[in-house]
Every structure is written in C-alpha cells, then in structure tokens.
Write an enzyme that holds these catalytic residues in place. Structure first.
Site, PDB file in Angstrom:
ATOM      1  N   ARG A 108       0.889  -1.177   0.000  1.00 38.76           N
ATOM      2  CA  ARG A 108       0.000   0.000   0.000  1.00 38.76           C
ATOM      3  C   ARG A 108       0.912   1.207   0.000  1.00 38.76           C
ATOM      4  O   ARG A 108       1.659   1.435   0.960  1.00 38.76           O
ATOM      5  CB  ARG A 108      -0.919  -0.017   1.223  1.00 38.76           C
ATOM      6  CG  ARG A 108      -1.660   1.284   1.431  1.00 38.76           C
ATOM      7  CD  ARG A 108      -2.798   1.178   2.414  1.00 38.76           C
ATOM      8  NE  ARG A 108      -3.926   0.487   1.835  1.00 38.76           N
ATOM      9  CZ  ARG A 108      -5.184   0.556   2.288  1.00 38.76           C
ATOM     10  NH1 ARG A 108      -5.450   1.290   3.359  1.00 38.76           N
ATOM     11  NH2 ARG A 108      -6.161  -0.102   1.710  1.00 38.76           N
ATOM     12  N   HIS A 135      -7.229   1.226  -6.606  1.00 45.38           N
ATOM     13  CA  HIS A 135      -7.438   0.297  -5.487  1.00 45.38           C
ATOM     14  C   HIS A 135      -8.102  -0.966  -6.053  1.00 45.38           C
ATOM     15  O   HIS A 135      -9.275  -1.248  -5.795  1.00 45.38           O
ATOM     16  CB  HIS A 135      -8.320   0.958  -4.428  1.00 45.38           C
ATOM     17  CG  HIS A 135      -8.302   0.285  -3.088  1.00 45.38           C
ATOM     18  ND1 HIS A 135      -7.604  -0.887  -2.840  1.00 45.38           N
ATOM     19  CD2 HIS A 135      -8.914   0.606  -1.920  1.00 45.38           C
ATOM     20  CE1 HIS A 135      -7.788  -1.238  -1.581  1.00 45.38           C
ATOM     21  NE2 HIS A 135      -8.570  -0.347  -1.004  1.00 45.38           N
ATOM     22  N   CYS A 263     -16.549   1.690   0.427  1.00 45.65           N
ATOM     23  CA  CYS A 263     -15.407   0.814   0.709  1.00 45.65           C
ATOM     24  C   CYS A 263     -14.933   0.923   2.155  1.00 45.65           C
ATOM     25  O   CYS A 263     -14.207   0.046   2.631  1.00 45.65           O
ATOM     26  CB  CYS A 263     -14.266   1.105  -0.254  1.00 45.65           C
ATOM     27  SG  CYS A 263     -13.558   2.748  -0.079  1.00 45.65           S
ATOM     28  N   ARG A 291     -13.946  -8.495   1.332  1.00 49.46           N
ATOM     29  CA  ARG A 291     -12.517  -8.269   1.085  1.00 49.46           C
ATOM     30  C   ARG A 291     -11.739  -9.558   1.349  1.00 49.46           C
ATOM     31  O   ARG A 291     -10.833  -9.919   0.602  1.00 49.46           O
ATOM     32  CB  ARG A 291     -11.983  -7.132   1.981  1.00 49.46           C
ATOM     33  CG  ARG A 291     -12.540  -5.744   1.712  1.00 49.46           C
ATOM     34  CD  ARG A 291     -12.181  -5.215   0.339  1.00 49.46           C
ATOM     35  NE  ARG A 291     -10.751  -5.216   0.092  1.00 49.46           N
ATOM     36  CZ  ARG A 291      -9.886  -4.273   0.482  1.00 49.46           C
ATOM     37  NH1 ARG A 291     -10.332  -3.222   1.156  1.00 49.46           N
ATOM     38  NH2 ARG A 291      -8.599  -4.362   0.190  1.00 49.46           N
TER      39      ARG A 291
HETATM   40  N1   CP Z   1     -11.321  -0.045   2.067  1.00 47.42           N
HETATM   41  C1   CP Z   1     -10.053  -0.138   2.536  1.00 47.42           C
HETATM   42  O1   CP Z   1      -9.091  -0.269   1.779  1.00 47.42           O
HETATM   43  O2   CP Z   1      -9.973  -0.128   3.891  1.00 47.42           O
HETATM   44  P1   CP Z   1      -8.600   0.047   4.698  1.00 47.42           P
HETATM   45  O3   CP Z   1      -8.028   1.396   4.309  1.00 47.42           O
HETATM   46  O4   CP Z   1      -8.988  -0.020   6.143  1.00 47.42           O
HETATM   47  O5   CP Z   1      -7.684  -1.061   4.306  1.00 47.42           O
END
Ligand code: CP
Length: 304
Positions: A108, A135, A263, A291
C-alpha cells in the site's frame, strides 16, 4: 477443516492495475473467489506474503493476512517506518531482498511507480493494496458483492449500472476499470475539479448531478471526500462536495432495488448518512467482509 484444492492455471504475474488485466484473467480470479468462498485449504502451504504499508489500513491488512492463513500460508506485515522504502534503502534493493525470501509482495503506497519497481526487481508477484491512483483489490470485493446481490448463479453483471457519487478518486478509477471488463455501465457525479479525469477511457460517463447518476442505477457507491494524504485540503473539499452526500433523499431518486456500497472507512454524516449506512439497502458491511473472500481468490491465482 483443511482440504485439497486443484491449483488454478494462471498467467497473471502481478495485480498492479485492472487496466493490465483482461476479462478472461478477471474471470479466472472471480471464479477462484467463489470457489474458495467459506473454505480453508492448504493451497499456499509454505508460502509467505510480505505486506508493506506506507499508509494505514484495517480491512486490507486484516483481509490479506487472514486470507493467507485460510490458504495455509502466512503473511509478514512491514510498516514503512521499519522498511523505509526508498528512504532507508532503495526500492529496487528491498525488492531484490524480498524476492529471495518470500513468495509474494503486497504493498500500500502513495506512488504507483513504487509498485512497478517492486514488481520489476523482485521477480515475484506484486499486489497493489492501494496507491494514489487505484485500489484494484477493493474493486474485486465490490463486484463480488454485486454478483451475490444480482447474479448469484451466473456471476454476470453485464449491463448493470453503477452510480458513483463524489470524488473521482483511486477507488472510482478501479471500479470504472472493472466495470469495463465486466460490461457494466458506470456514471459518476462529481463537482467541478474532482472528476475522474480518465472516465471516458473506461467507458464511464461523468456528470454533475447526483440524481441524474442514480436515476437508473443498480448500485449507488461513494467514498470519503478526503482521502489519505489529502488532509490539508479538508475544508476546501468539504465545501466542494456539499450536495454530494448519499442520503435518503438521494436514494429516493434511485430505483427501489438499488443497493449502496462504500469501501470504508466512512465519515458518517459527511459523504453518507447513518440512515443509509445502517439502512436496508446498505451492503457496506458485506462488502467489507468480502474483502477476505476476494483476497483469497486473488492470492490463490497469483501465488499457487
Ligand atoms: N477499504 C479499505 O481499503 O480499507 P482500509 O483502508 O482499512 O484497508
């Protein structure tokens, strides 16, 4: 209970962008997502995923880590203050080291180019767990949720329509890309200056009026108006997005069957109201739970 599952045949090397995945490859991943749903197995026994985070996470971290566990493998979480990607050590060197120790990297990051370098120099599969531009793993869970809702037997979303309300951000881009791959329509309603600039490239339509976007939508989707890294713009953004809240009035303009996705994390009372988040049309928490299931399918295809 652990059970044997046949290895999927995959030509997918990395999962950096849905713009680099074709519809057959996406179908392979989604088929594996539904095949593994609710199952534990030893498909990734002995395999390790290194997970690097330059930004915070709840859902992405837990779902990838739990997914590795449910597939018989393990995950190692490495925070940016430990690894120092591009600061303590060159990205290419980090990639080379991890490439000789683990079987996959999930990252990330802010800059998509960091993912590209990790893939180039590691020689092992690299997964985009969110960058400033895209994403894609979130989009997998979103379409899984819509398939469960609208096509549980055939997993077919062709001609379904998404209405995206708010910021034309990284999540919107990945949804537009996956919509194109699945033959879905997508209309985004955003204020001036906050559109998804490449919407047309993915066959999506950009409008101003949220009620126009939801008028014939099967799903109404939104996200925070202030994403990670945009905190300094918060006041300006909240002013710009006035009128783009997903609330009961907006949902009244959508077809009665339309469901709501977000999300998460959500800023309740800002981009979405409590009554919508907690209401009968919300699929937000199923989406979050999906997820896990989506990551399992993705990891099975990439790492097995
Ligand atoms: N939706 C999502 O990616 O959540 P996080 O940022 O908590 O991983």
């Amino acid at each position: 209970m652990s059970e044997k599952i046949k290895n999927p045949q995959s030509k997918i090397k990395n999962f950096l962008s849905l713009s680099q995945i074709n519809s057959d490859q996406l179908r392979l991943i989604l088929d594996k997502v539904f095949e593994l749903h609710g199952r534990q197995c030893d498909l990734l026994a002995g395999k390790t995923l290194a997970m690097i985070f330059e930004k915070p996470s709840l859902r992405t971290r837990v779902s990838f880590e739990q997914a590795m566990y449910e597939l018989g493998g393990q995950a190692i979480v490495i925070r940016q203050d430990e690894v120092g990607l591009g600061k303590r050590e060159a990205i290419s060197d980090v990639a080379r080291v991890l490439g000789g120790m683990v079987h996959g990297i999930a990252a990330r990051v802010f800059d998509h180019n960091v993912l590209v370098q990790l893939a180039e120099f590691s020689g092992i599969p690299v997964i985009n767990m969110l960058c400033d531009d895209e994403h894609p793993a979130q989009a997998l869970a979103d379409v899984m949720t819509l398939m469960q809702e609208f096509s549980p037997d055939h997993h077919d979303l062709a001609c379904r329509k998404l209405a995206w309300i708010g910021d034309g951000n990284n999540v919107a881009r990945s949804l537009a890309q996956i919509s194109k791959l699945l033959g879905m329509k997508m209309m985004l309603a955003s204020p001036a200056g906050y559109e998804l600039t490449d919407a047309a490239q993915w066959g999506a339509t950009q409008v101003r009026d949220p009620k126009q976007a939801v008028a014939d939508a099967d799903a109404v989707v939104t996200d925070t108006f202030v994403s990670m890294g945009q905190e300094a713009e918060k006041a300006k953004r909240l002013e710009a997005f006035r009128g783009y809240q997903v609330n009961d009035e907006l949902l009244a303009a959508a077809p009665k069957h339309a469901v709501v996705l977000h999300c998460l994390p959500a800023y309740r009372g800002v981009e979405i109201t409590d009554s919508v988040m907690d209401g009968p049309r919300s699929r937000v928490f199923r989406e979050a739970h999906n997820r896990l299931h989506a990551q399992k399918g993705l990891l099975a295809v990439l790492l097995s």
